[in-house]
Design an enzyme around this catalytic site. Structure first.
Site, PDB file in Angstrom:
ATOM      1  N   SER A   1     115.219  71.659  32.448  1.00  0.00           N
ATOM      2  CA  SER A   1     114.960  72.364  33.701  1.00  0.00           C
ATOM      3  C   SER A   1     113.553  72.033  34.217  1.00  0.00           C
ATOM      4  O   SER A   1     113.262  70.879  34.503  1.00  0.00           O
ATOM      5  CB  SER A   1     115.163  73.868  33.498  1.00  0.00           C
ATOM      6  OG  SER A   1     115.330  74.524  34.725  1.00  0.00           O
TER       7      SER A   1
ATOM      8  N   ASP B   1     121.872  73.847  34.906  1.00  0.00           N
ATOM      9  CA  ASP B   1     120.625  73.953  34.154  1.00  0.00           C
ATOM     10  C   ASP B   1     120.798  73.701  32.653  1.00  0.00           C
ATOM     11  O   ASP B   1     121.652  74.305  31.992  1.00  0.00           O
ATOM     12  CB  ASP B   1     120.058  75.360  34.359  1.00  0.00           C
ATOM     13  CG  ASP B   1     118.596  75.482  33.992  1.00  0.00           C
ATOM     14  OD1 ASP B   1     118.230  75.093  32.864  1.00  0.00           O
ATOM     15  OD2 ASP B   1     117.821  75.954  34.837  1.00  0.00           O
TER      16      ASP B   1
END
Length: 294
Positions: free
Chosen positions: A38, A189
């Site tokens: 991320s 993510d």
């Protein structure tokens, strides 16, 4: 000895990773391979692409991240959604939720911005690992230019082919960013499956790993006022518990900058996060060096 650096997720908290890298460079501690999830994937990709800690700090000071937020919602599709709800009430066979996008932010503007940055420097000759999560198979998907030994059944390894697009997938916070389609996968993510990817570095041959966890704890938050804050707070709670379990399986030196109060829209706190990352790493240098020699 090969030293790996694992950078965890955290939204705008990820600016703390810049301070960590800057402090390691100032101490002449090499980074022989890097992995990011991320926000950590953003900093990892920029470092891999030739930006050092000083470059990254300057970049953070000049960039207007808000200008790269491309919202999917518009007045027209809100009206269409409300119309569908109304028709549903009248017993028409309409499914309102199918009209809404899979995320509130596309992420394409940021991907294009990263591509522009990547062209400015020469890539470092080091292994890099970018993590994401496939919603279809529930597996971790790792994009890399290196080989990984003894891959778990829950992990898919993919060749590094489009770095900016891979990063866009890694930062796709569920509900906030649109998922990224890749082959037969729908990627979100990386923190959903592997918040601090220290294990990947060991499996790729690292002897020592420095891991940066931006979500080692959660401060009490009574100011959850928006849909963004509700979603990201929920995901943060999940990641904190999952990360503790995952990291307990490996040896590493853990750096945990205290940036837990920085929210997804705190664009004005980037410099503060960098300072926190730099300060905590600088203070820990004697212990880090001792760990690396052990």
């Amino acid at each position: 000895m090969k030293i790996g650096l694992a950078l965890g997720s955290g939204g705008l908290k990820g600016a703390a990773h810049i301070g960590v890298i800057k402090a390691l460079e100032d101490a002449n501690i090499p980074i022989d391979m890097i992995a990011g999830t991320s926000a950590g994937s953003v900093i990892s990709s920029l470092y891999y692409s030739g930006f050092n800690g000083t470059d990254l700090e300057a970049l953070a000071k000049e960039v207007d991240l808000e200008s790269y937020v491309d919202y999917t919602l518009s007045l027209s599709n809100i009206i269409i959604f409300l119309s569908a709800v109304f028709l549903r009430k009248l017993s028409f066979n309409v499914t309102p939720t199918k009209i809404l996008p899979k995320g509130l932010v596309r992420g394409k503007l940021f991907e294009d911005y990263l591509n522009t940055l990547f062209k400015q420097k020469n890539c470092k000759n080091i292994p890099i690992f970018i993590t994401s999560t496939d919603l279809h198979s529930a597996k971790q998907v790792v994009f890399t230019n290196a080989s990984i030994n003894k891959t778990a059944p829950s992990t898919n390894i993919e060749p590094l082919s489009d770095l900016a697009n891979h990063v866009r997938a890694s930062i796709a916070i569920p509900g906030v960013f649109m998922p990224v389609c890749y082959k037969d996968k729908l990627l979100v993510d990386g923190g959903v499956s592997n918040n601090v990817p220290a294990d990947l570095l060991y499996k790729a041959g690292a002897d020592k790993v420095i891991a940066v966890n931006l979500q080692s704890s959660l401060h009490k938050d009574n100011s959850i006022d928006t849909i963004f804050e509700t979603m990201t707070r929920s995901i943060d709670i999940l990641m904190v518990n999952n990360t503790k379990l995952r990291l307990s399986r490996y040896e590493y030196y853990l750096i945990s900058p205290n940036v837990s109060d920085v929210k997804l829209n705190d664009f004005n706190k980037l410099h503060e996060c960098i300072e926190v990352g730099y300060s905590i790493t600088q203070q820990a240098l004697p212990k880090i060096k001792a760990y690396l020699k052990s």
